[in-house]
Design an enzyme around this catalytic site. Sequence first.
Site, PDB file in Angstrom:
ATOM      1  N   GLY A   9       0.671  -0.736   0.025  1.00 14.76           N
ATOM      2  CA  GLY A   9       0.416   0.150   0.060  1.00 14.76           C
ATOM      3  C   GLY A   9       0.520   1.080   0.167  1.00 14.76           C
ATOM      4  O   GLY A   9       1.998   1.554  -0.598  1.00 14.76           O
ATOM      5  N   CYS A  10       0.012   2.545   0.715  1.00 14.16           N
ATOM      6  CA  CYS A  10       1.399   3.765   0.762  1.00 14.16           C
ATOM      7  C   CYS A  10       2.790   3.634   1.060  1.00 14.16           C
ATOM      8  O   CYS A  10       3.152   3.012   2.155  1.00 14.16           O
ATOM      9  CB  CYS A  10       0.259   4.702   1.376  1.00 14.16           C
ATOM     10  SG  CYS A  10       1.226   5.975   1.957  1.00 14.16           S
ATOM     11  N   PHE A  11       3.561   3.787   0.851  1.00 16.38           N
ATOM     12  CA  PHE A  11       5.036   3.320   1.402  1.00 16.38           C
ATOM     13  C   PHE A  11       5.494   4.027   2.964  1.00 16.38           C
ATOM     14  O   PHE A  11       6.171   3.551   3.530  1.00 16.38           O
ATOM     15  CB  PHE A  11       6.182   3.692   0.421  1.00 16.38           C
ATOM     16  CG  PHE A  11       6.023   5.530  -0.577  1.00 16.38           C
ATOM     17  CD1 PHE A  11       5.583   6.058   0.470  1.00 16.38           C
ATOM     18  CD2 PHE A  11       6.292   4.922  -1.575  1.00 16.38           C
ATOM     19  CE1 PHE A  11       5.288   7.587  -0.416  1.00 16.38           C
ATOM     20  CE2 PHE A  11       6.465   6.258  -1.976  1.00 16.38           C
ATOM     21  CZ  PHE A  11       5.996   7.420  -2.373  1.00 16.38           C
TER      22      PHE A  11
END
Length: 174
Positions: A9-11
């Site tokens: 997902g979002c880093f």
Amino acid sequence: MKTFVLGGGCFWCLDAVYNMTRGVTDVVSGYTGGAVKNPSYEAVCAGTTGHAEVVAVTFDETVVPEDVILGMFFASHDPTTLNRQGYDVGTQYRSSMFYIDDEQKQTFVSAIERAQADWRDPIVTEVVRLPEFYPAEEYHQNFYAKYPHVGYCQVIINPKLAKARKYYAEWLIA
């Protein structure tokens, strides 16, 4: 030292977890898996590059075992949802593991097999050879440490950190 390139997902989420892990010496947020050279955050978020948001996490396996690093990966996102994590939707948010050689590929496949016992639905994490890795822009690096009071950090990252603490407290710094 060993480096794993992982997308969950979002880093910013994985960056936050791994930057608080004993034995981790470096975490670089970046992009990989797509066809566009030197992509920008805006291009990756548009979903047109084929890249995933990832972290390259470098760790000392004599301090923190690779199984812990990989266990944290599966605890820090939902590996059963295809191309999404919560409100983040698109191939750039896919669950992914990018290997550098056959040994690392087998390590990742084995980790998925172990993790499946913790999930009711099938794990859809892709395991693919690492193409070019592109570091993200500087403002994405160590995002949570810089901006812990931003809404995304409070609503999305803090629960993931709480889950990591629940299962991996002995490996986390403070």
